[in-house]
Design an enzyme around this catalytic site. Structure first.
Site, PDB file in Angstrom:
ATOM      1  N   SER A  56       0.822  -1.204   0.000  1.00  0.00           N
ATOM      2  CA  SER A  56       0.000   0.000   0.000  1.00  0.00           C
ATOM      3  C   SER A  56       0.862   1.262   0.000  1.00  0.00           C
ATOM      4  O   SER A  56       1.658   1.457  -0.903  1.00  0.00           O
ATOM      5  CB  SER A  56      -0.967  -0.030   1.191  1.00  0.00           C
TER       6      SER A  56
ATOM      7  N   ASP B  86      -5.699   2.229  -4.047  1.00  0.00           N
ATOM      8  CA  ASP B  86      -6.918   2.035  -3.267  1.00  0.00           C
ATOM      9  C   ASP B  86      -7.218   3.229  -2.356  1.00  0.00           C
ATOM     10  O   ASP B  86      -8.307   3.336  -1.811  1.00  0.00           O
ATOM     11  CB  ASP B  86      -6.887   0.719  -2.470  1.00  0.00           C
TER      12      ASP B  86
ATOM     13  N   ASP C 271      -2.416   6.255  -4.120  1.00  0.00           N
ATOM     14  CA  ASP C 271      -1.241   5.577  -3.565  1.00  0.00           C
ATOM     15  C   ASP C 271      -0.777   4.457  -4.502  1.00  0.00           C
ATOM     16  O   ASP C 271      -1.402   4.214  -5.540  1.00  0.00           O
ATOM     17  CB  ASP C 271      -1.541   5.075  -2.151  1.00  0.00           C
TER      18      ASP C 271
ATOM     19  N   ASP D  63      -0.933   1.226  -4.830  1.00  0.00           N
ATOM     20  CA  ASP D  63      -1.847   0.185  -5.328  1.00  0.00           C
ATOM     21  C   ASP D  63      -3.226   0.740  -5.652  1.00  0.00           C
ATOM     22  O   ASP D  63      -4.162  -0.016  -5.921  1.00  0.00           O
ATOM     23  CB  ASP D  63      -1.941  -0.988  -4.353  1.00  0.00           C
TER      24      ASP D  63
END
Length: 469
Positions: free
Chosen positions: A147, A304, A300, A302
């Site tokens: 993340s 999400d 960010d 990834d």
């Protein structure tokens, strides 16, 4: 060095580990015994969400072997749980260093266990993994990502057949199976390559179509297609889908921050790739000021989480915190759906216990039910599952810069959030207002809520005189 740690080191030096790994251990033995001890003093814990840690050699690091052992345990549990089915999993990864290697390692272990694997051809946003699990009828899935953590980290998030992360009893049961894998010799590393199918563009198109279907006011976007948008993927996966989604929505004036456009696991322009941090969004803010944009958005690595910048009533650029973003998004869907005549009597929204109480006020003011669950989107996904067929889920989110719109995915999704936030800006612009104006209007109506975010980074440490807690 502690005797238990030394035994682990010796096992790796004498066991079935590759020569590069053994050479790295020997290098640490001669040059950095503190780092060596930290790398082996414990086993990297497979928690209720999976693995996350610093990359490197050792039992306490993210590497081929810790990931392989975790995957073997997860594979064993999937085969137990779906003994009467052909088990299928989907696998994705972000832009971090080693993420592709970790994803391929995960795919090979699943495949060697006779599990059908759908592996994305290259980096993709985490929410698309959730969508793929549901679309392809998989029993589970994995995304390799840490993340918004610093560049030294990577991670491994495990999903169930509803597209959400593991919840009870599966989370604890998977942990038990992972803990049973005591050696790399217990792992099936290869031999099932024919079970791996590469996926990509077809799923992308289905995902983009799904996100496009979330739009409430496409006619307003058409009217304000020149809305000036600045977007930064912060060297992450958002670049693969966000520009396409904005184009499909009808936005024609999108400016991507060039310095942060290219996926790069070293995240060279930021200290932390976290859109919650003002420093991380600073290049995007400068671009937005330069262009006199209407809205700034950043995702960010990834994709999400989403950060948003807007102009206040003095023309100054400000970053919204997660609660403010959630309030704007929740209100828009409730208000716009009602105005459009598509609101349903059993509409519901879901948030978590760490999110502003203003969400409850919005729900009450719009006559919908608001459920509060434990922190994390897996609990929002679980509530959707429990209410399926009884109540109509509209939107969920929490203060951690995450939104989950519609029920076709079961994890936070910055790709659809970016599109929704831009549609919101166009909707307000059509009324001669800004998103900041709307936020003030909501504060006047429901009461003023003020929060501030303090981020504290604590790095594990060890020296010769003190053990890690």
């Amino acid at each position: 060095m502690d005797n238990a740690i030394q035994q682990k080191v010796d096992q790796w030096l004498q066991g079935n580990y590759d020569e590069d790994t053994k050479n790295e251990i020997k290098k640490l033995q001669s040059e950095n015994t503190n780092e060596l001890a930290d790398s082996f003093y414990q086993n990297l814990e497979f928690g209720t969400g999976g693995l996350r840690g610093i990359m490197g050699v050792g039992t306490n690091r993210m590497n081929k072997y810790t990931i392989g052992m975790a995957t073997q345990g997860y594979a064993n549990y999937l085969k137990q749980s779906f003994a009467d089915s052909d088990v299928k999993v989907a696998i994705a990864h972000d832009s971090r260093n080693n993420s592709r290697f970790f994803a391929e390692t995960t795919a090979n272990v699943f495949a060697a266990n006779g599990i059908k694997v759908f592996l994305f051809e290259s980096l993709r946003p985490t929410p698309e993994l959730s969508f793929a699990i549901r679309t392809l009828g998989c029993q589970g899935g994995v995304v390799c990502t840490a993340s918004h953590n610093p560049k030294e980290y990577n991670g491994y998030k495990a999903y169930w057949n509803d597209g959400g992360q593991l919840v009870p009893p599966h989370d604890k049961n998977v942990i038990k199976e992972v803990e049973k894998i005591q050696s790399v010799d217990d792992v099936k590393w290869s031999g099932g390559e024919s079970n791996i199918t590469i996926i990509g563009k077809d799923i992308d198109e289905q995902y983009i179509d799904m996100v496009k279907g979330l739009s409430v006011y496409p006619e307003v976007i058409e009217k304000h297609s020149d809305l000036k948008i600045v977007y930064t993927p912060i060297h992450g996966t958002g670049i693969t889908l966000v520009p396409q989604v904005l184009e499909r929505f009808g936005f024609k004036n999108v400016h991507i921050v060039e310095e942060q456009k290219t996926p790069d696991g070293n995240f060279p322009t930021v200290a932390y790739p976290n859109p919650e941090e003002k420093e991380t969004m600073s290049i995007g803010l400068n671009k937005a000021k330069e262009l006199d944009a209407d809205i700034l958005l950043g995702t960010d690595p990834d994709a999400d989480r989403v950060g948003i910048g807007i102009k206040n009533n003095k023309g100054e650029w400000v970053l919204m915190n997660g609660n403010q973003t959630a309030v704007l998004a929740f209100n828009y869907l409730l208000e716009a759906r009602k105005e459009k005549g598509i609101a349903e009597d059993n509409d519901m929204i879901i948030t978590t216990i760490v999110t502003t109480g203003m969400v409850d006020d919005l729900a009450k003011g719009n006559g919908v039910t608001c459920y509060r669950v434990l922190t994390g989107f897996k609990w929002i996904a679980e509530m959707i599952r429990l209410k399926e067929g009884k109540e109509n889920y509209v939107i969920g989110g929490e203060e951690s810069f995450g939104l989950m719109i519609g029920d076709k995915i079961r994890d936070k999704d910055a790709v659809s959030a970016v599109a929704l936030l831009c549609e919101m800006a166009a909707y307000e612009k059509d009324k001669g207002k800004t998103l900041f104006d709307k936020l003030i209007e909501l504060y006047i109506k429901y009461g003023f809520y003020k929060e501030d975010l303090i981020s504290i980074t604590k790095k594990e440490w060890m020296d010769s005189n003190k053990s890690l807690p």
